[in-house]
Design a protein around this motif. Structure first.
Motif, PDB file in Angstrom:
ATOM      1  N   GLU A  67      -2.049  -4.940  -7.618  1.00 20.41           N
ATOM      2  CA  GLU A  67      -3.374  -4.321  -7.577  1.00 20.41           C
ATOM      3  C   GLU A  67      -3.315  -3.145  -6.600  1.00 20.41           C
ATOM      4  O   GLU A  67      -2.819  -3.290  -5.480  1.00 20.41           O
ATOM      5  N   CYS A  68      -3.755  -1.977  -7.045  1.00 19.30           N
ATOM      6  CA  CYS A  68      -3.716  -0.776  -6.202  1.00 19.30           C
ATOM      7  C   CYS A  68      -5.140  -0.433  -5.773  1.00 19.30           C
ATOM      8  O   CYS A  68      -6.017  -0.272  -6.626  1.00 19.30           O
ATOM      9  N   VAL A  69      -5.357  -0.357  -4.459  1.00 20.23           N
ATOM     10  CA  VAL A  69      -6.714  -0.180  -3.935  1.00 20.23           C
ATOM     11  C   VAL A  69      -6.765   0.995  -2.962  1.00 20.23           C
ATOM     12  O   VAL A  69      -5.989   1.022  -2.006  1.00 20.23           O
ATOM     13  N   PRO A  70      -7.684   1.973  -3.191  1.00 14.30           N
ATOM     14  CA  PRO A  70      -7.818   3.038  -2.193  1.00 14.30           C
ATOM     15  C   PRO A  70      -8.487   2.478  -0.944  1.00 14.30           C
ATOM     16  O   PRO A  70      -9.525   1.819  -1.048  1.00 14.30           O
ATOM     17  N   GLU A  71      -7.863   2.721   0.205  1.00 15.62           N
ATOM     18  CA  GLU A  71      -8.349   2.072   1.427  1.00 15.62           C
ATOM     19  C   GLU A  71      -7.896   2.900   2.626  1.00 15.62           C
ATOM     20  O   GLU A  71      -6.690   3.140   2.767  1.00 15.62           O
ATOM     21  N   ALA A  72      -8.809   3.350   3.455  1.00 11.23           N
ATOM     22  CA  ALA A  72      -8.491   4.076   4.688  1.00 11.23           C
ATOM     23  C   ALA A  72      -7.485   5.216   4.459  1.00 11.23           C
ATOM     24  O   ALA A  72      -6.497   5.330   5.172  1.00 11.23           O
ATOM     25  N   GLY A  73      -7.739   6.033   3.457  1.00 12.31           N
ATOM     26  CA  GLY A  73      -6.919   7.226   3.250  1.00 12.31           C
ATOM     27  C   GLY A  73      -5.629   7.020   2.494  1.00 12.31           C
ATOM     28  O   GLY A  73      -4.841   7.958   2.325  1.00 12.31           O
ATOM     29  N   CYS A  74      -5.359   5.779   2.080  1.00 10.93           N
ATOM     30  CA  CYS A  74      -4.120   5.584   1.312  1.00 10.93           C
ATOM     31  C   CYS A  74      -4.356   4.577   0.188  1.00 10.93           C
ATOM     32  O   CYS A  74      -5.417   3.971   0.106  1.00 10.93           O
ATOM     33  N   ILE A  75      -3.332   4.429  -0.658  1.00  8.95           N
ATOM     34  CA  ILE A  75      -3.402   3.388  -1.679  1.00  8.95           C
ATOM     35  C   ILE A  75      -2.703   2.162  -1.106  1.00  8.95           C
ATOM     36  O   ILE A  75      -1.522   2.222  -0.747  1.00  8.95           O
ATOM     37  N   SER A  76      -3.464   1.052  -1.016  1.00 12.53           N
ATOM     38  CA  SER A  76      -2.881  -0.219  -0.557  1.00 12.53           C
ATOM     39  C   SER A  76      -2.553  -1.068  -1.770  1.00 12.53           C
ATOM     40  O   SER A  76      -3.189  -0.929  -2.812  1.00 12.53           O
ATOM     41  N   TYR A  77      -1.563  -1.940  -1.585  1.00 16.65           N
ATOM     42  CA  TYR A  77      -1.127  -2.789  -2.697  1.00 16.65           C
ATOM     43  C   TYR A  77      -1.379  -4.254  -2.372  1.00 16.65           C
ATOM     44  O   TYR A  77      -1.202  -4.677  -1.233  1.00 16.65           O
ATOM     45  N   ARG A  78      -1.775  -5.012  -3.413  1.00 18.80           N
ATOM     46  CA  ARG A  78      -1.968  -6.457  -3.228  1.00 18.80           C
ATOM     47  C   ARG A  78      -1.348  -7.196  -4.402  1.00 18.80           C
ATOM     48  O   ARG A  78      -1.399  -6.718  -5.542  1.00 18.80           O
ATOM     49  N   ILE A  79      -0.793  -8.354  -4.098  1.00 17.77           N
ATOM     50  CA  ILE A  79      -0.251  -9.227  -5.145  1.00 17.77           C
ATOM     51  C   ILE A  79      -0.998 -10.534  -5.010  1.00 17.77           C
ATOM     52  O   ILE A  79      -0.947 -11.161  -3.940  1.00 17.77           O
ATOM     53  N   ASN A  80      -1.690 -10.919  -6.074  1.00 24.34           N
ATOM     54  CA  ASN A  80      -2.558 -12.099  -6.039  1.00 24.34           C
ATOM     55  C   ASN A  80      -3.481 -12.048  -4.819  1.00 24.34           C
ATOM     56  O   ASN A  80      -3.627 -13.038  -4.102  1.00 24.34           O
TER      57      ASN A  80
END
Ligand code: DC
Length: 227
Positions: A67-80
Motif C-alpha cells: 500500500e502506497c500512502v502520501p505522508e509527510a512529504g513522501c510516499i510511505s509503504y505498508r504491507i498488511n
C-alpha cells in the motif's frame, strides 16, 4: 498532469537525501523506489523464498501487495497495514535485494506501482531505472555519481545515524560495489547513464550544493507552481 523529477545513480551517491530535500523545497512527493525492491526481498525472506532462484521470486512476487500512502512529504509503504521501517535495511537485505531486482516480473510489478503514484501529484523519484525505464520521458532527469570511497563513507554514516551500523568501512564498500555490479550488468533495466540526463558528480559537493544544482536545472514552470 503531474510533473516527475527522475534521479538515478549507484548506492551512496546521495540520491535519497537530495530527493527528500528538493521535494520539500518545491512541494514534490519523495519516492524511494529502492525501498520497494527491499520490501519485495524482505517478503521473500520472510516466506522462505529462495532469492537466488528467479523463477521462485517471480512466482512469489505476484502475491505481494504494497500500500502506497502520501505522508509527510513522501510516499510511505505498508504491507498488511505495517510499515517495514528498518527491517528492510539489514545487511542480509542489502545482499539479497540486487538478485531480486534482476527478476523481470518483479521489475514490471514495481514499475507499474511507481507509475501509478502520479495520481498523488508531483513526484521526485529516485532509483536505478527511473530515467531509463520508469519515467524516461521526464524533462528533468538526473544521474548522480561519486567515488566508491565517498559513497561507502556516506552509507556508513547513514547507517550510524539510523542506529543500524554493524559493518566495517571495507565491508560496507565491498557490499556496495557488489550490488552496483549486479545492478549495472543485469539484463532488465540495468543502471546506466541515459542519453540526455543531467550528470552530477557529488564526490566533492555538499548536500546543499547538490540541492541547488538540481533546483537550478528544473524547468522554470515547475518551480513557479510552488511560489
Ligand atoms: O537504493 P537501494 O539500495 O535501496 O536499492 C535496493 C536494491 O534495489 C538495489 O540492489 C538496487 C535495486 N533497485 C533497482 O533495481 N531499481 C530501482 N529503481 C531502485 C532500486
Amino acid at each position: 498532469m503531474s510533473y516527475v523529477i527522475a534521479i538515478d545513480g549507484p548506492s551512496g551517491v546521495g540520491k535519497s537525501s537530495v530527493a527528500r530535500a528538493v521535494g520539500e523545497r518545491i512541494g514534490f512527493l519523495h519516492v524511494d523506489s529502492g525501498a520497494l525492491y527491499r520490501i519485495m526481498t524482505w517478503q521473500c525472506l520472510l516466506h522462505q523464498v529462495d532469492t537466488s532462484c528467479p523463477e521462485a521470486v517471480a512466482e512469489f512476487s505476484k502475491s505481494v501487495e504494497v500500500e502506497c500512502v502520501p505522508e509527510a512529504g513522501c510516499i510511505s509503504y505498508r504491507i498488511n497495514g505495517v510499515s517495514p521501517g528498518n527491517a528492510i535495511r539489514t545487511p542480509e537485505i542489502n545482499c539479497a535485494a540486487s538478485p531480486v531486482a534482476t527478476v523481470k516480473q518483479v521489475r514490471e510489478r514495481i514499475t507499474s506501482w511507481l507509475r501509478s503514484l502520479t495520481c498523488f501529484g508531483n513526484l521526485i523519484v529516485e532509483g536505478r531505472d527511473i530515467t531509463t525505464a520508469v519515467f524516461p520521458d521526464s524533462p528533468a532527469r538526473f544521474y548522480f555519481d561519486a567515488s566508491a570511497a565517498a559513497r561507502a563513507q556516506r552509507r556508513q554514516l547513514e547507517e550510524i545515524r539510523k542506529g543500524i551500523a554493524n559493518q566495517s568501512m571495507d565491508q560496507v564498500k565491498n557490499s556496495l560495489l557488489a550490488r552496483d555490479r549486479i545492478d549495472s550488468t543485469r539484463q532488465h533495466a540495468p543502471l546506466r547513464k541515459a542519453a540526455g540526463v543531467y550528470v552530477i558528480d557529488t564526490t566533492q559537493l555538499t548536500l546543499a550544493e547538490v540541492i541547488e544544482v538540481v533546483i537550478n536545472a528544473l524547468p522554470p514552470a515547475w518551480k513557479k507552481e510552488q511560489q
